[in-house]
Design an enzyme around this catalytic site. Structure first.
Site, PDB file in Angstrom:
ATOM      1  N   ASP A  16      52.620  50.217  45.626  1.00  0.00           N
ATOM      2  CA  ASP A  16      51.568  51.113  45.315  1.00  0.00           C
ATOM      3  C   ASP A  16      52.000  51.626  43.858  1.00  0.00           C
ATOM      4  OD1 ASP A  16      49.171  52.312  45.303  1.00  0.00           O
ATOM      5  OD2 ASP A  16      49.572  53.805  46.615  1.00  0.00           O
ATOM      6  N   HIS A  33      49.811  46.278  36.746  1.00  0.00           N
ATOM      7  CA  HIS A  33      49.936  45.119  37.724  1.00  0.00           C
ATOM      8  C   HIS A  33      51.080  43.990  37.038  1.00  0.00           C
ATOM      9  CE1 HIS A  33      46.892  46.506  40.158  1.00  0.00           C
ATOM     10  NE2 HIS A  33      45.783  46.524  39.348  1.00  0.00           N
ATOM     11  N   LEU A 127      65.558  33.302  52.368  1.00  0.00           N
ATOM     12  CA  LEU A 127      64.484  34.318  52.637  1.00  0.00           C
ATOM     13  C   LEU A 127      63.206  33.918  52.893  1.00  0.00           C
ATOM     14  CD1 LEU A 127      63.792  37.404  52.271  1.00  0.00           C
ATOM     15  CD2 LEU A 127      63.390  36.685  49.867  1.00  0.00           C
TER      16      LEU A 127
HETATM   17  C1  FPP Z   1      48.753  48.884  44.091  1.00  0.00           C
HETATM   18  O1  FPP Z   1      48.799  49.439  42.936  1.00  0.00           O
HETATM   19  C2  FPP Z   1      48.827  47.312  43.914  1.00  0.00           C
HETATM   20  C3  FPP Z   1      48.096  46.347  44.052  1.00  0.00           C
HETATM   21  C4  FPP Z   1      46.459  46.485  44.823  1.00  0.00           C
HETATM   22  C5  FPP Z   1      48.513  44.875  43.883  1.00  0.00           C
HETATM   23  C6  FPP Z   1      49.785  44.455  43.877  1.00  0.00           C
HETATM   24  C7  FPP Z   1      49.980  43.401  43.124  1.00  0.00           C
HETATM   25  C8  FPP Z   1      51.123  43.128  42.395  1.00  0.00           C
HETATM   26  C9  FPP Z   1      52.226  43.951  42.610  1.00  0.00           C
HETATM   27  C10 FPP Z   1      51.179  42.297  41.256  1.00  0.00           C
HETATM   28  C11 FPP Z   1      51.144  40.929  41.548  1.00  0.00           C
HETATM   29  C12 FPP Z   1      51.706  40.443  42.839  1.00  0.00           C
HETATM   30  C13 FPP Z   1      52.351  39.194  43.002  1.00  0.00           C
HETATM   31  C14 FPP Z   1      52.801  38.649  44.237  1.00  0.00           C
HETATM   32  C15 FPP Z   1      52.783  38.346  41.828  1.00  0.00           C
HETATM   33  P1  FPP Z   1      47.376  50.208  42.434  1.00  0.00           P
HETATM   34  O2  FPP Z   1      46.524  49.472  41.637  1.00  0.00           O
HETATM   35  O3  FPP Z   1      46.673  50.679  43.921  1.00  0.00           O
HETATM   36  O4  FPP Z   1      47.977  51.544  41.778  1.00  0.00           O
HETATM   37  P2  FPP Z   1      47.434  52.978  41.877  1.00  0.00           P
HETATM   38  O5  FPP Z   1      47.350  53.583  43.075  1.00  0.00           O
HETATM   39  O6  FPP Z   1      48.409  53.884  40.934  1.00  0.00           O
HETATM   40  O7  FPP Z   1      45.913  53.038  41.063  1.00  0.00           O
END
Ligand code: FPP
Length: 239
Positions: A16, A33, A127
């Site tokens: 997150d 992201h 893994l």
């Molecule tokens: C949360 O941050 C993150 C997500 C909903 C998506 C997770 C995706 C990635 C880490 C990138 C790609 C993944 C792979 C497997 C290649 P948020 O957008 O909710 O952040 P915020 O709470 O600060 O808005």
């Protein structure tokens, strides 16, 4: 590795803070992201090197479809690029890719790519990298209940056959041991519909560090904290 360090077999992570990381830099959320995908690489490699058996990453939830279309599209593209670029490294590092969630409801090209990489790495013995994609724990449990109810109706099983083991076997995570450690980044203290059944006795570690900043050093701090915890599973302190 420090010999006092207890290594969890299964680490699950709620990644997150990508959006906030980007906002702090006056950049679009997509930038966060993209940086988050770099943390995925770093943490996967670190877990493979340490000898962790399972790493489950919450990459896209059933609720994430509510985000603007452009952001959803970007996340899907990022995942597709990740598979294109990372498959070689996964193979080199003996990592097996698995998924939990309903990938069949995602873009057909992406779904095929995921299935191809899962097949290609299926014999790898290191893994297990488990990506939670279009994953929601309430949906997972609902599906399991439906399949058990159908088997009772068709007289394949009796009501008295229903036990914890049977329920576990009907979840997406069938065959995967429950997480020992659940990490959530960016300081939010909630589980967000992630592995509700499976984390019954997981140790929970929340850090203020935003996911794009989360590196091996942060993982090691989480492991130190995990090592100092005493897991009692509802019992009492061992003498
Ligand atoms: C949360 O941050 C993150 C997500 C909903 C998506 C997770 C995706 C990635 C880490 C990138 C790609 C993944 C792979 C497997 C290649 P948020 O957008 O909710 O952040 P915020 O709470 O600060 O808005």
């Amino acid at each position: 590795m420090d010999k006092n360090l207890k290594l969890p077999s299964h680490i699950a992570i709620i990644m997150d803070g990508n959006g906030r990381w980007a906002k702090k830099r006056n950049m679009p959320r997509a930038f966060g992201h993209k940086q988050g995908a770099k943390s995925v690489r770093a943490i996967t490699t670190a877990c493979a090197e340490l000898g962790v058996k399972y790493l489950t990453l919450y990459a896209f939830s059933t609720e994430n479809w509510k985000r603007p279309e452009q952001e959803v599209g970007f996340l899907m593209k990022l995942l597709s690029d990740y598979l294109d670029k990372e498959t070689k490294t996964l193979i080199k590092n003996n990592v097996r890719l698995m998924t939990i969630g309903e990938i069949d409801m995602m873009d057909p090209h992406l779904c095929k790519k995921l299935k191809d990489v899962k097949k290609l790495t299926s014999k790898n013995t290191g893994l297990k990298l488990v990506l939670a994609l279009n994953y929601g724990s309430k949906r997972e449990i609902t599906r399991a209940v439906r399949s058990i109810a159908a088997d009772v109706k068709n007289k394949k099983i009796r009501v008295s056959d229903i036990n914890e083991e049977l329920i576990s076997k009907r979840l997406y995570t069938a065959g995967i041991p429950d997480p020992d450690l659940l990490i959530r980044t960016s300081g939010e203290i909630r589980v967000s519909n992630f592995l509700l059944w499976q984390i019954a006795y997981s140790e929970i570690y929340v850090t203020d560090v935003l996911w794009p900043d989360f590196g091996k050093n942060n993982l090691m701090l989480a492991l130190e904290e995990y090592s100092s915890r005493e897991r009692r599973y509802g019992g009492i302190k061992a003498k």
